[in-house]
Design a protein around this motif. Structure first.
Motif, PDB file in Angstrom:
ATOM      1  N   VAL A 142      13.673  -2.513   2.081  1.00  0.00           N
ATOM      2  CA  VAL A 142      12.558  -3.478   2.122  1.00  0.00           C
ATOM      3  C   VAL A 142      13.036  -4.769   1.483  1.00  0.00           C
ATOM      4  N   ASP A 143      13.452  -5.712   2.311  1.00  0.00           N
ATOM      5  CA  ASP A 143      13.968  -6.978   1.786  1.00  0.00           C
ATOM      6  C   ASP A 143      13.010  -8.134   2.006  1.00  0.00           C
ATOM      7  N   ASP A 144      11.799  -7.832   2.467  1.00  0.00           N
ATOM      8  CA  ASP A 144      10.783  -8.869   2.679  1.00  0.00           C
ATOM      9  C   ASP A 144       9.440  -8.265   2.279  1.00  0.00           C
ATOM     10  N   LEU A 145       9.006  -8.569   1.062  1.00  0.00           N
ATOM     11  CA  LEU A 145       7.817  -7.951   0.504  1.00  0.00           C
ATOM     12  C   LEU A 145       6.794  -9.010   0.123  1.00  0.00           C
ATOM     13  N   VAL A 146       5.543  -8.788   0.483  1.00  0.00           N
ATOM     14  CA  VAL A 146       4.431  -9.681   0.146  1.00  0.00           C
ATOM     15  C   VAL A 146       3.455  -8.941  -0.766  1.00  0.00           C
ATOM     16  N   LEU A 147       3.053  -9.579  -1.843  1.00  0.00           N
ATOM     17  CA  LEU A 147       2.026  -9.034  -2.722  1.00  0.00           C
ATOM     18  C   LEU A 147       1.059 -10.151  -3.102  1.00  0.00           C
ATOM     19  N   ASP A 148      -0.155  -9.793  -3.475  1.00  0.00           N
ATOM     20  CA  ASP A 148      -1.109 -10.787  -3.962  1.00  0.00           C
ATOM     21  C   ASP A 148      -1.413 -10.516  -5.430  1.00  0.00           C
ATOM     22  N   ASN A 164       4.098   3.174  -1.326  1.00  0.00           N
ATOM     23  CA  ASN A 164       3.388   3.276  -0.053  1.00  0.00           C
ATOM     24  C   ASN A 164       1.878   3.267  -0.243  1.00  0.00           C
ATOM     25  N   ASP A 165       1.410   2.806  -1.393  1.00  0.00           N
ATOM     26  CA  ASP A 165      -0.027   2.696  -1.653  1.00  0.00           C
ATOM     27  C   ASP A 165      -0.689   1.850  -0.550  1.00  0.00           C
ATOM     28  N   ALA A 169       0.604  -1.457   1.568  1.00  0.00           N
ATOM     29  CA  ALA A 169       0.832  -1.314   3.008  1.00  0.00           C
ATOM     30  C   ALA A 169       0.012  -2.323   3.802  1.00  0.00           C
ATOM     31  N   GLU A 170      -1.203  -2.607   3.353  1.00  0.00           N
ATOM     32  CA  GLU A 170      -2.052  -3.568   4.068  1.00  0.00           C
ATOM     33  C   GLU A 170      -1.437  -4.963   4.073  1.00  0.00           C
ATOM     34  N   LEU A 171      -0.749  -5.316   2.983  1.00  0.00           N
ATOM     35  CA  LEU A 171      -0.108  -6.628   2.900  1.00  0.00           C
ATOM     36  C   LEU A 171       1.235  -6.673   3.617  1.00  0.00           C
ATOM     37  N   ASN A 172       1.771  -5.503   3.942  1.00  0.00           N
ATOM     38  CA  ASN A 172       3.103  -5.424   4.557  1.00  0.00           C
ATOM     39  C   ASN A 172       3.079  -4.455   5.736  1.00  0.00           C
ATOM     40  N   PRO A 173       2.344  -4.795   6.808  1.00  0.00           N
ATOM     41  CA  PRO A 173       2.150  -3.852   7.921  1.00  0.00           C
ATOM     42  C   PRO A 173       3.439  -3.498   8.659  1.00  0.00           C
ATOM     43  N   ASP A 174       4.450  -4.350   8.582  1.00  0.00           N
ATOM     44  CA  ASP A 174       5.692  -4.095   9.311  1.00  0.00           C
ATOM     45  C   ASP A 174       6.780  -3.450   8.455  1.00  0.00           C
ATOM     46  N   ALA A 175       6.495  -3.232   7.189  1.00  0.00           N
ATOM     47  CA  ALA A 175       7.504  -2.683   6.280  1.00  0.00           C
ATOM     48  C   ALA A 175       7.454  -1.156   6.267  1.00  0.00           C
ATOM     49  N   ASP A 176       8.615  -0.542   6.157  1.00  0.00           N
ATOM     50  CA  ASP A 176       8.715   0.910   6.017  1.00  0.00           C
ATOM     51  C   ASP A 176       8.737   1.237   4.524  1.00  0.00           C
ATOM     52  N   LEU A 177       7.562   1.364   3.943  1.00  0.00           N
ATOM     53  CA  LEU A 177       7.427   1.534   2.495  1.00  0.00           C
ATOM     54  C   LEU A 177       7.667   2.988   2.104  1.00  0.00           C
ATOM     55  N   PRO A 178       8.584   3.244   1.199  1.00  0.00           N
ATOM     56  CA  PRO A 178       8.861   4.616   0.794  1.00  0.00           C
ATOM     57  C   PRO A 178       7.805   5.143  -0.178  1.00  0.00           C
ATOM     58  N   ALA A 179       7.652   6.469  -0.209  1.00  0.00           N
ATOM     59  CA  ALA A 179       6.670   7.102  -1.088  1.00  0.00           C
ATOM     60  C   ALA A 179       7.290   7.416  -2.437  1.00  0.00           C
ATOM     61  N   ILE A 180       7.924   6.394  -3.042  1.00  0.00           N
ATOM     62  CA  ILE A 180       8.569   6.604  -4.341  1.00  0.00           C
ATOM     63  C   ILE A 180       7.751   5.923  -5.434  1.00  0.00           C
ATOM     64  N   ILE A 260       4.299 -14.470  -2.494  1.00  0.00           N
ATOM     65  CA  ILE A 260       2.943 -14.314  -3.020  1.00  0.00           C
ATOM     66  C   ILE A 260       1.906 -14.741  -1.978  1.00  0.00           C
ATOM     67  N   ASP A 261       0.996 -13.843  -1.680  1.00  0.00           N
ATOM     68  CA  ASP A 261      -0.153 -14.167  -0.832  1.00  0.00           C
ATOM     69  C   ASP A 261      -1.208 -14.804  -1.729  1.00  0.00           C
TER      70      ASP A 261
END
Length: 368
Positions: A142-148, A164-165, A169-180, A260-261
């Protein structure tokens, strides 16, 4: 006079006089290609100048000190990056000509300064350098992450615990977020960086971050490390880690940073330009010629990065020590001048906006 020197040459010649010390916002390591060439720098009287304070501006001071001394051979400027609090105390004790501080002086500190500044003078804030505080993370794939702000507040308050909360996930619909697990790291030491980061969280997401901004960490859980360099090491070594530190650290260590969103049409990235835009929006709230700034941490303006740290040089508006006044005024005039401000962009700092830095120059010219 034009002096063409680079960092390696200056270090080898022993011309570097920035004194290293333990501080609250340690920032070290300049790129080797920093050039100290300046044409037409106006030198003040020779002598020795002592100053101390913010270590968030240590890289900037290293360039400024070496540039000034390379062009003004009779001057020696010793700046100790001891941290904002220690620097302010040394200034108020009358042992330094000016101090660097990432936080505004309190009313009691301004009152105390009247005992140091002669002829009815008092300490004034001169905003000299700004820097984006990056939110950096270690998340392979995941090299492109958006958070607010709300999501960041919940992460750093240990309310969101896995990558993967649904909120992430809602802010990053195209990212493959791991469950770590998420491991948030904060500063263990009192820090102007923490003060500014929590100011952003409190202003932009007060329900998720109810704590008042502070140099000391107030959130729940997480892990800590000493200094920005300590946080860098923790992010590098721990998959799933997230933290905050000056942009220069992220760039020097090739660490991914969060966009930052803010509510603008596009997420805003931590860049020098976007941080300068934040400074341009700041309001001057100081009185009687003081240039203390108030930042809009909750901004929604396009291209404005909201998490910015401003470092002030704290000096007497009048009643400075006659023995050091000329050199103090000349050195600060260089740092606030076009050459001094231009040098900041090369080392991931944000210059102060044109209208504000012109007021800084005017205040420096009026120092007596």
């Amino acid at each position: 006079m034009t002096v063409k020197l680079r960092l390696g040459a200056v270090l080898a010649s022993g011309a570097l006089v920035l004194l290293t010390a333990c501080g609250t916002d340690d920032n070290s390591g300049l790129p080797g290609a920093v050039d100290f060439s300046v044409e037409g720098l106006r030198c003040g009287p020779g002598g020795t100048l002592l100053a101390s304070g913010s270590s968030a501006q240590a890289n900037a001071m290293e360039v400024w000190v070496n540039t000034y001394q390379a062009n003004c051979e009779d001057s020696q400027i010793n700046y100790k990056p001891t941290g904002s609090g220690a620097g302010v105390q040394e200034f108020l004790q009358g042992t330094t000509a000016f101090a660097g501080s990432d936080s505004l002086l309190t009313e009691s500190e301004i009152d105390e300064s009247r005992g140091v500044c002669r002829d009815g003078g008092r300490a004034m804030h001169l905003p000299m350098v700004a820097g984006p505080i990056a939110v950096a993370y270690n998340l392979p794939g995941v090299d492109d992450l958006v958070l607010d702000a709300t999501t960041l507040a919940r992460i750093f308050d240990s309310d969101i615990r896995r990558w993967n909360d649904p909120a992430i996930a809602e802010l990053n619909p195209d990212a493959d977020l791991p469950a770590i697990p998420i491991t948030p790291f904060h500063r263990s030491d009192g820090s102007g960086t923490t003060d500014n980061f929590t100011s952003y969280l409190h202003a932009s997401a007060p329900d998720a971050w109810p704590y008042e901004p502070d140099k000391a960490w107030r959130g729940k859980g997480g892990q800590s490390a000493d200094g920005s360099s300590g946080l860098v090491g923790m992010v590098q070594q721990n998959e799933g880690a997230i933290s905050y530190f000056e942009l220069s650290y992220a760039h020097q260590n090739e660490i991914d940073t969060v966009a930052i969103d803010t509510g603008a049409s596009e997420p805003v990235r931590a860049t020098v330009e976007n941080s300068s835009n934040a400074i341009a929006q700041a309001d001057i709230v100081g009185e009687e010629g003081d240039l203390a700034l108030e930042l809009d941490y909750a901004t929604r303006e396009e291209g404005v990065y909201p998490i910015v740290l401003v470092t002030y040089e704290i000096a007497c508006d009048r009643g400075n020590d006659p023995a050091t006044l000329g050199l103090t005024r000349a050195f600060l005039a260089y740092t606030a001048g076009e050459d001094g401000q231009r040098a900041l962009r090369e080392i991931d700092y944000a210059p102060i906006s044109d209208d504000i830095i012109q007021r800084v120059r005017d205040r420096i010219d009026a120092m007596d």
